[in-house]
Design an enzyme around this catalytic site. Structure first.
Site, PDB file in Angstrom:
ATOM      1  N   ARG B 116       0.813  -1.228   0.000  1.00 14.10           N
ATOM      2  CA  ARG B 116       0.000   0.000   0.000  1.00 14.10           C
ATOM      3  C   ARG B 116       0.840   1.269   0.000  1.00 14.10           C
ATOM      4  O   ARG B 116       0.367   2.324   0.419  1.00 14.10           O
ATOM      5  CB  ARG B 116      -0.972   0.026   1.178  1.00 14.10           C
ATOM      6  CG  ARG B 116      -1.961  -1.134   1.202  1.00 14.10           C
ATOM      7  CD  ARG B 116      -3.098  -0.895   2.176  1.00 14.10           C
ATOM      8  NE  ARG B 116      -3.915  -2.101   2.312  1.00 14.10           N
ATOM      9  CZ  ARG B 116      -3.712  -3.028   3.238  1.00 14.10           C
ATOM     10  NH1 ARG B 116      -2.727  -2.904   4.115  1.00 14.10           N
ATOM     11  NH2 ARG B 116      -4.493  -4.081   3.284  1.00 14.10           N
ATOM     12  N   LYS B 138       1.800  11.291 -10.999  1.00 10.73           N
ATOM     13  CA  LYS B 138       0.869  10.417 -11.721  1.00 10.73           C
ATOM     14  C   LYS B 138       1.597   9.142 -12.109  1.00 10.73           C
ATOM     15  O   LYS B 138       2.593   9.183 -12.830  1.00 10.73           O
ATOM     16  CB  LYS B 138       0.345  11.109 -12.983  1.00 10.73           C
ATOM     17  CG  LYS B 138      -0.755  12.116 -12.726  1.00 10.73           C
ATOM     18  CD  LYS B 138      -1.390  12.535 -14.053  1.00 10.73           C
ATOM     19  CE  LYS B 138      -2.535  13.502 -13.847  1.00 10.73           C
ATOM     20  NZ  LYS B 138      -3.118  13.922 -15.142  1.00 10.73           N
ATOM     21  N   GLU B 180       6.384  18.866 -25.019  1.00 11.96           N
ATOM     22  CA  GLU B 180       5.861  19.206 -23.691  1.00 11.96           C
ATOM     23  C   GLU B 180       6.485  20.501 -23.178  1.00 11.96           C
ATOM     24  O   GLU B 180       5.840  21.289 -22.486  1.00 11.96           O
ATOM     25  CB  GLU B 180       6.110  18.063 -22.694  1.00 11.96           C
ATOM     26  CG  GLU B 180       5.466  16.734 -23.072  1.00 11.96           C
ATOM     27  CD  GLU B 180       3.960  16.633 -22.753  1.00 11.96           C
ATOM     28  OE1 GLU B 180       3.404  17.585 -22.181  1.00 11.96           O
ATOM     29  OE2 GLU B 180       3.371  15.599 -23.101  1.00 11.96           O
ATOM     30  N   LYS B 222       5.363  23.023 -13.998  1.00  9.57           N
ATOM     31  CA  LYS B 222       4.558  21.854 -13.648  1.00  9.57           C
ATOM     32  C   LYS B 222       4.445  21.700 -12.137  1.00  9.57           C
ATOM     33  O   LYS B 222       3.358  21.423 -11.603  1.00  9.57           O
ATOM     34  CB  LYS B 222       5.131  20.574 -14.267  1.00  9.57           C
ATOM     35  CG  LYS B 222       4.283  19.360 -13.910  1.00  9.57           C
ATOM     36  CD  LYS B 222       4.369  18.216 -14.871  1.00  9.57           C
ATOM     37  CE  LYS B 222       3.355  17.145 -14.468  1.00  9.57           C
ATOM     38  NZ  LYS B 222       3.388  15.968 -15.338  1.00  9.57           N
ATOM     39  N   GLU B 232      -5.790  17.020  -9.751  1.00  8.00           N
ATOM     40  CA  GLU B 232      -6.435  17.426 -10.998  1.00  8.00           C
ATOM     41  C   GLU B 232      -7.935  17.626 -10.870  1.00  8.00           C
ATOM     42  O   GLU B 232      -8.736  17.069 -11.607  1.00  8.00           O
ATOM     43  CB  GLU B 232      -6.126  16.414 -12.121  1.00  8.00           C
ATOM     44  CG  GLU B 232      -6.428  16.989 -13.492  1.00  8.00           C
ATOM     45  CD  GLU B 232      -5.896  16.106 -14.616  1.00  8.00           C
ATOM     46  OE1 GLU B 232      -4.831  15.511 -14.465  1.00  8.00           O
ATOM     47  OE2 GLU B 232      -6.576  16.042 -15.651  1.00  8.00           O
ATOM     48  N   ARG B 236      -4.833  21.865 -12.734  1.00  5.50           N
ATOM     49  CA  ARG B 236      -3.864  20.899 -13.251  1.00  5.50           C
ATOM     50  C   ARG B 236      -4.239  20.411 -14.648  1.00  5.50           C
ATOM     51  O   ARG B 236      -3.380  20.000 -15.422  1.00  5.50           O
ATOM     52  CB  ARG B 236      -3.739  19.708 -12.295  1.00  5.50           C
ATOM     53  CG  ARG B 236      -2.714  18.686 -12.774  1.00  5.50           C
ATOM     54  CD  ARG B 236      -2.292  17.691 -11.710  1.00  5.50           C
ATOM     55  NE  ARG B 236      -1.317  16.772 -12.284  1.00  5.50           N
ATOM     56  CZ  ARG B 236      -0.577  15.935 -11.597  1.00  5.50           C
ATOM     57  NH1 ARG B 236      -0.671  15.887 -10.297  1.00  5.50           N
ATOM     58  NH2 ARG B 236       0.284  15.138 -12.205  1.00  5.50           N
ATOM     59  N   ASN B 240      -2.904  19.283 -19.730  1.00  7.23           N
ATOM     60  CA  ASN B 240      -3.376  18.366 -20.765  1.00  7.23           C
ATOM     61  C   ASN B 240      -3.580  19.040 -22.117  1.00  7.23           C
ATOM     62  O   ASN B 240      -4.179  18.449 -23.011  1.00  7.23           O
ATOM     63  CB  ASN B 240      -4.678  17.705 -20.310  1.00  7.23           C
ATOM     64  CG  ASN B 240      -4.467  16.868 -19.066  1.00  7.23           C
ATOM     65  OD1 ASN B 240      -3.466  16.173 -18.936  1.00  7.23           O
ATOM     66  ND2 ASN B 240      -5.393  16.966 -18.132  1.00  7.23           N
ATOM     67  N   HIS B 243      -3.580  17.034 -25.238  1.00  2.99           N
ATOM     68  CA  HIS B 243      -3.528  15.620 -24.856  1.00  2.99           C
ATOM     69  C   HIS B 243      -4.796  14.844 -25.173  1.00  2.99           C
ATOM     70  O   HIS B 243      -4.735  13.645 -25.417  1.00  2.99           O
ATOM     71  CB  HIS B 243      -3.193  15.483 -23.370  1.00  2.99           C
ATOM     72  CG  HIS B 243      -1.732  15.681 -23.073  1.00  2.99           C
ATOM     73  ND1 HIS B 243      -1.077  16.871 -23.315  1.00  2.99           N
ATOM     74  CD2 HIS B 243      -0.789  14.828 -22.579  1.00  2.99           C
ATOM     75  CE1 HIS B 243       0.200  16.751 -22.960  1.00  2.99           C
ATOM     76  NE2 HIS B 243       0.403  15.526 -22.516  1.00  2.99           N
ATOM     77  N   HIS B 247      -4.107  11.781 -27.246  1.00  3.71           N
ATOM     78  CA  HIS B 247      -4.367  10.393 -26.836  1.00  3.71           C
ATOM     79  C   HIS B 247      -5.201   9.662 -27.877  1.00  3.71           C
ATOM     80  O   HIS B 247      -4.958   8.488 -28.184  1.00  3.71           O
ATOM     81  CB  HIS B 247      -5.101  10.358 -25.485  1.00  3.71           C
ATOM     82  CG  HIS B 247      -4.221  10.712 -24.319  1.00  3.71           C
ATOM     83  ND1 HIS B 247      -4.710  11.230 -23.147  1.00  3.71           N
ATOM     84  CD2 HIS B 247      -2.871  10.622 -24.159  1.00  3.71           C
ATOM     85  CE1 HIS B 247      -3.699  11.445 -22.306  1.00  3.71           C
ATOM     86  NE2 HIS B 247      -2.574  11.085 -22.903  1.00  3.71           N
ATOM     87  N   HIS B 260       4.294   9.735 -28.121  1.00  2.00           N
ATOM     88  CA  HIS B 260       3.359  10.541 -27.337  1.00  2.00           C
ATOM     89  C   HIS B 260       3.559  12.044 -27.603  1.00  2.00           C
ATOM     90  O   HIS B 260       2.604  12.774 -27.886  1.00  2.00           O
ATOM     91  CB  HIS B 260       3.542  10.236 -25.845  1.00  2.00           C
ATOM     92  CG  HIS B 260       2.755  11.141 -24.931  1.00  2.00           C
ATOM     93  ND1 HIS B 260       1.379  11.099 -24.855  1.00  2.00           N
ATOM     94  CD2 HIS B 260       3.146  12.131 -24.085  1.00  2.00           C
ATOM     95  CE1 HIS B 260       0.967  12.018 -23.989  1.00  2.00           C
ATOM     96  NE2 HIS B 260       2.018  12.652 -23.505  1.00  2.00           N
TER      97      HIS B 260
END
Lengths: 356, 356
Positions: B116, B138, B180, B222, B232, B236, B240, B243, B247, B260
């Site tokens: 955990r 992330k 980016e 960032k 997010e 935040r 994206n 993105h 994606h 990417h």
């Protein structure tokens, strides 16, 4: 119905306790439009239709898993995620765990992981889950070589402990849940322990008032400890009384010989006897604990277990760390304490005697 | 060496930027006795020995994975956990992610899930990972039908962005990282965008000073956005930009046609052109963005893509929710904004024109 709150700031949530809660759509606390109910083949025929009905008006999907700890795996976790993605669930979806600890832990970990975390509601249908696994946010699946090794801390948005569901619970599982109830008395609440001594027969007879009190007090104690120490850096470890012994016993019994609560009961006796060997409590206190566990229909001794194998298993437990074994031992009834590296010789002597 | 801090209370951590950082054992910030270095078959021969040497004196295990996004799966995640359990790692262990975004995301999710949650250190060896995926916590693996669907928010305890490692990075991947970097200028920092226009040649020539500045400024932006909105819920989402388009493009290209960063570059142009169609920015601003992306060696248009298929893919993106498509659009250079449910007709017209 009684409601208590687990106080965790913006992750606080209510635990509702009482009869007939399943049908009350207001208690689910979920605004999500998409809900996935995860349950198992034993619980589904008993309660799934009612939960689906309570959630009417949303996109409700259901997933019925096979029953048993052996399905609490990364593979089953994958099938829950498959289902969420197949049904095109979005980030504002909500999972509902309807069942015992296996369903709750697995569903909770899926909720923690899907899109890096979505809401979930716990509807524990076993006493063990109502007083333990559905409170506190520990979610996990098992690794083939160790229980609960893969998981997350992820709090539910609501818990519905419907006491009516205990009417369909096998007697042996009711007893297993009582092991954790008794634990709460031993670690922090001697008066509750005494109350349990007076009301054990009523609890085993499923007296609604007694059950509600025992569940409420257990959840209150756990909720308070979790609120103080969500991620188990300190005091939360008290909840593990009997568990380091118990986990090792469960593994030695291939997770078949004992239910979790049964192994914890035996482990609680081992912890008490170790505490006695250290001169912390007297024999009479040990005997009170053993007697109450027995009264709850629980085993208090394990035969045919090799002490060395048990110790090796305990060292591999995830509560162990570089400082060595960490055990919860008892200073007095209602006053447990975290103990680092207890004397090896004492531990061995206790195990040799108790496991004979 | 420069160091910036991601300010997240008790989860704050430093990002160190500069040459030769791999060898400095003090930067790892880990007190754990047991360390597992996870890397891939491309990076291992280049840098693994140096990281092992820096961690001398502890139990150091290494795991070399095959290279590529197609191994960023629940199955590979399982092999990392197998290794941790086989090596008898305890709760106070630490994982080290040595590689690009795939290694970082996968290792981070394993660190989030093992017992955990245990510590991990990021050593990003691609520009993309240095300016993006290693900052912000992330972590994830892909589902066969959707990227990054299974994961956790889990912050590293330290990030070592060793600029020397970019010397071994293929040109195409350097450009992908620059997509980016340019994004940060477009969303919140017009002067940085202008600086990039002046220094793009130096960056592509791996000028150490220019690289360190670009990485530092990207990480600062960032880090600040993440500190304001770790999970997010709001701002935040600006990160994206490009993105949601990107994606969907990556999926339509079977994750082979574009890297990417390349898909993000095309997506950034689509976001700019949508913003223009809404009357928010002028054609000249769009052209500046396109020109800088092209100067960085990036594609700015996709041909042979069906607009309907792209839109369908965008709707399945995890940024979408019940309120419909959520796009990051541009109010002005350096001023992006979260836009809910942009007019369908506008979006279709832009896609029809740009994907022709």
């Amino acid at each position: 119905m009684e409601t208590i709150t687990v106080a965790l700031g913006d992750r606080s949530y209510p635990i509702h306790i009482g009869p007939g809660l399943l049908d009350d759509s207001n208690l689910y606390g979920a605004s999500a439009r998409q809900m996935l109910i995860v349950t198992n083949e034993i619980v589904a025929p008993l309660y799934l239709d009612r939960v689906v009905a309570a959630l009417r008006g949303r996109q409700v999907e259901t997933l019925v898993l096979p029953d048993g700890e052996r399905y609490k795996t990364l593979a089953t976790f994958g099938t829950v995620l498959d289902r969420l993605i197949d049904a095109n669930f979005h980030r504002d979806s909500c999972l509902v765990a309807l069942g015992g600890g296996v369903v709750g832990d697995l569903t909770g970990y899926a909720a923690a992981s899907f899109q890096r975390g979505v809401d979930f509601v716990q509807i524990p249908t076993t006493l063990l889950a109502q007083v333990d696994s559905s409170v506190g946010g520990k979610t996990a699946v098992n690794h083939p070589r160790a229980k609960n090794m893969i998981g997350a801390f992820h709090q539910p948005i609501a818990v519905l402990a419907d006491t009516d569901t205990l009417k369909t619970l096998p007697t042996r599982e009711l007893s297993a849940g009582l092991a954790e109830v008794i634990k709460y008395g031993v670690i922090v609440d001697a008066p509750f322990f005494a109350w349990l001594e007076q009301h054990m027969d009523a609890l085993r007879a499923l007296d609604g008032k007694a059950l509600a009190h025992a569940i409420r007090r257990s959840c209150e104690i756990k909720a308070q400890i979790v609120a103080e120490d969500e991620r188990e850096h300190g005091r939360r470890a008290l909840l593990n009384l009997g568990h380091t012994f118990g986990h090792a016993l469960e593994a030695l019994g291939n997770y078949e010989r004992w239910l979790h609560g049964e192994a914890v009961a035996i482990g609680t006796v081992l912890a008490a006897r170790t505490s006695q060997a250290l001169g912390w409590i007297d024999a009479a206190t040990c005997e009170r604990i053993e007697k109450l566990l027995a009264l709850a229909g629980l085993p208090t001794h394990a035969s045919g277990i090799d002490p060395d194998a048990l110790l090796a298993g305990m060292r591999g437990d995830k509560k162990a760390d570089k400082a060595g074994l960490k055990l919860i031992l008892i200073k007095a009834l209602g006053d447990a304490t975290v103990t680092r590296a207890p004397p090896e010789a004492t531990l061995r002597a206790v195990l040799a005697e108790q496991l004979a």
